[in-house]
Motif scaffolding. Structure first.
Motif, PDB file in Angstrom:
ATOM      1  N   MET A  10       0.725  -1.177  -0.074  1.00 56.69           N
ATOM      2  CA  MET A  10      -0.142   0.000  -0.019  1.00 56.69           C
ATOM      3  C   MET A  10       0.887   1.200  -0.157  1.00 56.69           C
ATOM      4  SD  MET A  10      -3.409  -0.887   2.343  1.00 56.69           S
ATOM      5  CE  MET A  10      -2.837  -2.225   3.450  1.00 56.69           C
ATOM      6  N   ILE A  11       1.844   1.252   0.767  1.00 53.04           N
ATOM      7  CA  ILE A  11       2.990   2.333   0.853  1.00 53.04           C
ATOM      8  C   ILE A  11       3.340   2.493  -0.653  1.00 53.04           C
ATOM      9  CG2 ILE A  11       4.971   3.336   1.790  1.00 53.04           C
ATOM     10  CD1 ILE A  11       4.244   1.667   4.325  1.00 53.04           C
ATOM     11  N   LYS A  12       3.994   1.365  -0.990  1.00 50.20           N
ATOM     12  CA  LYS A  12       4.513   1.533  -2.372  1.00 50.20           C
ATOM     13  C   LYS A  12       3.604   1.927  -3.359  1.00 50.20           C
ATOM     14  CE  LYS A  12       7.013  -1.332  -5.627  1.00 50.20           C
ATOM     15  NZ  LYS A  12       7.731  -2.697  -6.183  1.00 50.20           N
ATOM     16  N   ASP A  13       2.117   1.739  -3.420  1.00 50.79           N
ATOM     17  CA  ASP A  13       1.342   2.250  -4.233  1.00 50.79           C
ATOM     18  C   ASP A  13       0.927   3.542  -4.136  1.00 50.79           C
ATOM     19  OD1 ASP A  13       1.133  -0.455  -5.509  1.00 50.79           O
ATOM     20  OD2 ASP A  13      -0.544  -1.114  -4.399  1.00 50.79           O
ATOM     21  N   TRP A  56      -2.829   9.534  -1.170  1.00 51.12           N
ATOM     22  CA  TRP A  56      -4.205   9.624  -1.505  1.00 51.12           C
ATOM     23  C   TRP A  56      -5.103   9.812  -0.169  1.00 51.12           C
ATOM     24  CZ3 TRP A  56      -8.421   6.827   0.010  1.00 51.12           C
ATOM     25  CH2 TRP A  56      -9.385   6.995  -0.708  1.00 51.12           C
ATOM     26  N   LEU A  57      -4.682   9.044   0.905  1.00 48.83           N
ATOM     27  CA  LEU A  57      -5.477   9.505   2.203  1.00 48.83           C
ATOM     28  C   LEU A  57      -5.252  10.798   2.838  1.00 48.83           C
ATOM     29  CD1 LEU A  57      -4.167   6.075   4.127  1.00 48.83           C
ATOM     30  CD2 LEU A  57      -6.695   6.650   3.589  1.00 48.83           C
ATOM     31  N   ALA A  82       9.363   3.288   5.557  1.00 47.92           N
ATOM     32  CA  ALA A  82       8.945   3.849   4.106  1.00 47.92           C
ATOM     33  C   ALA A  82       7.796   4.838   4.143  1.00 47.92           C
ATOM     34  CB  ALA A  82       8.510   2.466   3.362  1.00 47.92           C
ATOM     35  N   GLY A  83       6.774   4.678   5.301  1.00 46.14           N
ATOM     36  CA  GLY A  83       5.610   5.249   5.250  1.00 46.14           C
ATOM     37  C   GLY A  83       6.054   6.946   5.609  1.00 46.14           C
ATOM     38  N   LYS A  84       7.085   6.662   6.871  1.00 45.51           N
ATOM     39  CA  LYS A  84       7.387   8.193   7.151  1.00 45.51           C
ATOM     40  C   LYS A  84       8.214   8.877   6.149  1.00 45.51           C
ATOM     41  CE  LYS A  84       8.526   6.158  12.144  1.00 45.51           C
ATOM     42  NZ  LYS A  84       8.277   4.754  11.705  1.00 45.51           N
ATOM     43  N   GLU A  85       8.803   8.241   5.319  1.00 48.09           N
ATOM     44  CA  GLU A  85       9.728   8.783   4.142  1.00 48.09           C
ATOM     45  C   GLU A  85       8.824   9.363   3.242  1.00 48.09           C
ATOM     46  OE1 GLU A  85      12.399   5.601   2.673  1.00 48.09           O
ATOM     47  OE2 GLU A  85      13.403   5.792   4.637  1.00 48.09           O
ATOM     48  N   MET A  86       7.618   8.561   2.674  1.00 50.11           N
ATOM     49  CA  MET A  86       6.559   9.334   2.017  1.00 50.11           C
ATOM     50  C   MET A  86       5.930  10.449   2.634  1.00 50.11           C
ATOM     51  SD  MET A  86       5.828   7.477  -0.748  1.00 50.11           S
ATOM     52  CE  MET A  86       6.281   5.711  -1.588  1.00 50.11           C
ATOM     53  N   CYS A  87       5.754  10.682   3.762  1.00 47.99           N
ATOM     54  CA  CYS A  87       5.154  11.764   4.663  1.00 47.99           C
ATOM     55  C   CYS A  87       6.059  12.828   4.435  1.00 47.99           C
ATOM     56  CB  CYS A  87       4.790  11.399   5.957  1.00 47.99           C
ATOM     57  SG  CYS A  87       3.334  10.416   6.139  1.00 47.99           S
ATOM     58  N   THR A 112       0.129   8.970  14.465  1.00 52.43           N
ATOM     59  CA  THR A 112       0.692   9.348  13.131  1.00 52.43           C
ATOM     60  C   THR A 112       1.752  10.448  13.492  1.00 52.43           C
ATOM     61  OG1 THR A 112      -1.459   9.118  12.069  1.00 52.43           O
ATOM     62  CG2 THR A 112       0.212  10.013  10.896  1.00 52.43           C
ATOM     63  N   LEU A 113       1.508  11.644  14.282  1.00 51.62           N
ATOM     64  CA  LEU A 113       2.356  12.657  14.452  1.00 51.62           C
ATOM     65  C   LEU A 113       3.514  12.197  15.001  1.00 51.62           C
ATOM     66  CD1 LEU A 113       0.001  15.728  15.739  1.00 51.62           C
ATOM     67  CD2 LEU A 113       1.755  15.701  13.939  1.00 51.62           C
ATOM     68  N   TYR A 114       3.485  11.384  16.281  1.00 50.77           N
ATOM     69  CA  TYR A 114       4.504  10.976  16.977  1.00 50.77           C
ATOM     70  C   TYR A 114       5.414   9.941  15.861  1.00 50.77           C
ATOM     71  CZ  TYR A 114       7.212   8.710  20.761  1.00 50.77           C
ATOM     72  OH  TYR A 114       8.102   8.170  21.449  1.00 50.77           O
ATOM     73  N   SER A 115       5.094   9.254  15.261  1.00 51.40           N
ATOM     74  CA  SER A 115       5.642   8.412  14.243  1.00 51.40           C
ATOM     75  C   SER A 115       6.525   9.090  13.263  1.00 51.40           C
ATOM     76  CB  SER A 115       4.774   7.414  13.625  1.00 51.40           C
ATOM     77  OG  SER A 115       5.597   6.738  12.643  1.00 51.40           O
ATOM     78  N   ILE A 116       5.847  10.102  12.542  1.00 55.54           N
ATOM     79  CA  ILE A 116       6.426  10.746  11.473  1.00 55.54           C
ATOM     80  C   ILE A 116       7.513  12.110  11.953  1.00 55.54           C
ATOM     81  CG2 ILE A 116       4.693  10.613   9.782  1.00 55.54           C
ATOM     82  CD1 ILE A 116       3.804  13.283  10.351  1.00 55.54           C
TER      83      ILE A 116
END
Length: 663
Positions: free
Chosen positions: A452-455, A460-461, A491-496, A525-529
């Motif tokens: 999902m991260i790769k897509d 989109w979210l 990978a999700g953090k890097e997308m953000c 989410t905030l804490y993570s990114i």
């Protein structure tokens, strides 16, 4: 005014037609005269209307064909001018048609002086037999017509006692009179003015709507009473449990002080703990003088899914089910998808639900292991909106269970299909809602998270969450929870980090959203990114700490502590942790936390309701698709129990909203 002029001629004709029907002869004359004076389009002159002019020749032609024995001509006119609804549903018309068939089959015998054309006679008898086996079969149980089913098989019906009457002139004359009367009434009924027809149809439509609403009201009241009874029962049991607990605490205190507890007292307490149906047997079966007997009995009574308490559901014929899911009508497909979902959502947690799910999986109900062009999963792309919706609901129910997620993840194309539907469906549709719910539950599995991260689902979210006014509570909650689960991965953090300003603005807006259920996921989410240095810099530049401190003043104690952790993360100067960067390379596919929760939203707002005589739900499955008993006990895969973190900290492991609320 322009609209009136466009339809003026037709409106005037409707008025004139009704006046003519009601025999307002003088009014019709005045009406026609005034139309002429005002230069209005003249309606057709009074007298015999176009319908009247057609009705009379049709009646004459039918009677002439009857008298001349012209069977083919007669029934062609009959089917053309007598409506099929009248012929198929009206008993008078059905009986008359039966006797007309007898008239034509005996006509040759009556009018050929004993020497009929054999070929024509045989043809008529064959036609009569075909009628008896099809439309005429409806009267086979009627005493009046039963003897005539033997007519084609009697060698000489003219001399047979049962059929002598058919060859008398009086019988034919009587039948002709009945036919003439029927045609006069029927063809006249067809001349009903269009104005009256419009009035009737509109009134009937409103009546049917009111009846439908009334039925829904009755059903809602019935459900309300059922839930109220359950609530009252639970309330009584709750008070009973509180009372027993208080007594046990007092008893424990008494034993500490050296006072003994008698077996009789323990027996009375245990009897109060069990349901009414079990009290008598419990009182007789427990030996309170043996240590551990009462607690063992109590655990056994509370253990979910016991075979003797909750029976297993009947096995199904899955081959037939899957065939009808692929080739059946859209309405049948929707009813089957609904019934299969209900079987899963309404089953008792434990052995009953596990058995249902294992049966679905072992029979590959959704064709997750199939590479065929036509598979059950392709129903997600059905042209029927209701089929797509009910397919999405069923997949969402599967995804609510850990074993179901394992099964669904084995199809490499399903994730892409769901992502396509998410972007194609309207955001206010139940299909969209259930697809989103499924993807959120998929995000509990690492391989699906990575895909999902790769897509690009994070981008989109974030765009979707920019405008939350069009989202329901369910879709908002599951959207934010899905974003959080994806952002827990490096990978999700890097997308953000690529769209840091946009993400931080959306999250800061969500912090103040009126739906407080989303708060833990926004915090997570905030804490993570904020573990990414570039995101921290962007957050400081936009004054994120001041925004967070505003919410500290309004939040509850748990949220305040979580925000304090976020502020600490925001002000951290730690570089990007290498272990975080490499987390995507860890193989952890078989480790999934045991999040088995069936939300009530899976069965909400059912748009599909059975009509009179239609089967639905479990009744449909057990009536049409009952299979051979194939239930076999299967040890449920032991799943990762989950890491229990402090509620003071923001979420740092993937969760689903349903599971998080339960915890």
């Amino acid at each position: 005014m322009g609209d009136i002029l466009a339809y003026e001629a037709e409106l005037l004709e409707l008025v004139r037609e009704y006046l003519d029907f009601a025999e307002f002869e003088e009014t019709v004359k005045v009406f026609t005269k005034e139309c002429k004076l005002k230069g209005k389009p003249l309606p057709k002159p009074a007298g015999v209307s176009s319908r009247d002019s057609k009705a009379l020749p049709v009646q004459k032609d039918l009677l002439a064909a009857f008298e001349n024995g012209e069977q083919k001509v007669f029934f062609q006119l009959w089917e053309e001018h007598i409506s099929s609804s009248l012929r198929d549903n009206e008993p008078v018309a059905q009986k008359l048609e039966f006797y007309l068939h007898i008239h034509f089959v005996t006509y040759l015998l009556k009018h050929s002086m004993g020497k009929p054309d054999k070929a024509e006679l045989e043809k008529r008898f064959s036609h009569f037999k075909a009628y008896l086996e099809t439309k005429g079969a409806a009267l086979s149980q009627t005493t009046e017509f039963l003897p005539f089913y033997a007519l084609p098989f009697v060698p000489n019906p003219m001399v047979h006692p049962s059929f002598k009457e058919l060859f008398q002139d009086s019988w034919t004359l009587d039948l002709r009179t009945r036919l003439e009367k029927f045609l006069s009434l029927t063809l006249k009924a067809r001349q009903t003015p269009r104005l009256l027809t419009l009035f009737r149809e509109n009134g009937q439509c409103n009546k049917e709507t009111l009846q439908h609403l009334h039925q829904q009201l009755v059903e809602s009241e019935h459900r309300t009473m059922t839930y109220l009874k359950r609530f009252n029962k639970m309330q009584v049991e709750y008070h009973n449990l509180i009372g027993v607990t208080a007594e046990l605490v007092d008893s424990l205190e008494a034993t500490v002080n050296g006072k003994m507890i008698t077996p009789e007292y323990l027996q009375s307490v245990c009897v109060r703990l069990f349901s009414n149906q079990m009290r008598q047997s419990v009182a007789q079966s427990i030996d309170f003088t043996r240590p551990g007997t009462a607690s063992t009995m109590l655990r056994a009574s509370l253990a979910p899914g016991k075979v003797q308490d909750v029976p297993l559901l009947p096995s199904l014929d899955y081959e037939k089910l899957k065939k009808d899911l692929i080739t059946g009508s859209d309405r049948l497909k929707a009813f089957l998808l609904q019934a299969l979902r209900w079987r899963l959502t309404t089953s008792y947690p434990g052995e009953q639900r596990d058995t249902v799910l294992q049966a679905y999986i072992s029979n590959d109900l959704l064709d997750c292991h199939s590479n065929c062009q036509r598979s059950v999963l392709k129903l997600l792309h059905s042209e029927s909106e209701i089929v797509r919706q009910y397919m999405a609901r069923l997949i969402n129910a599967f995804a609510s269970l850990a074993e179901g997620r394992v099964y669904l993840s084995q199809n490499p194309m399903l994730l892409r299909m769901l992502e396509e539907r998410l972007k194609a469906e309207d955001k206010d549709s139940l299909t969209w809602e259930n697809v989103l719910g499924t993807l959120q539950k998929f995000s509990l599995r690492r391989a699906l998270q990575s895909a999902m991260i790769k897509d690009g689902l994070i981008f989109w979210l974030v765009d979707v969450l920019t405008d939350t006014d069009c989202l329901s509570d369910y879709t908002l909650e599951y959207s934010v929870a899905l974003l959080m689960n994806l952002c827990l991965r490096s990978a999700g953090k890097e997308m953000c980090a690529r769209i840091a300003n946009h993400v931080l603005k959306v999250l800061s807006d969500l912090l103040g959203h009126e739906n407080r259920e989303i708060q833990p996921y926004v915090n997570g989410t905030l804490y993570s990114i904020l573990a990414i240095p570039s995101v921290r810099e962007e957050a400081r530049a936009m004054g994120m700490e001041e925004i967070l401190r505003c919410f500290i003043k309004e939040g509850n104690a748990e949220m305040i502590r979580q925000i304090e952790f976020i502020i600490k993360q925001l002000n951290s100067e730690e570089p990007l942790n290498d272990s975080i960067v490499s987390d995507d390379e860890e193989e952890e596919e078989d480790e999934e936390e045991d999040h088995d929760i069936m939300e009530a939203d899976l069965d909400k707002d059912e748009v599909l309701q059975p009509q009179l005589g239609e089967l639905a739900g479990e009744k449909l499955l057990t009536t049409e698709y009952l299979g051979i008993m194939t239930h076999t006990p299967k040890t449920k895969k032991k799943l990762f129990p989950g890491v229990h973190q402090s509620v003071d900290e923001p979420l740092q492991r993937p969760v689903t909203p349903g599971y998080h609320r339960t915890v």
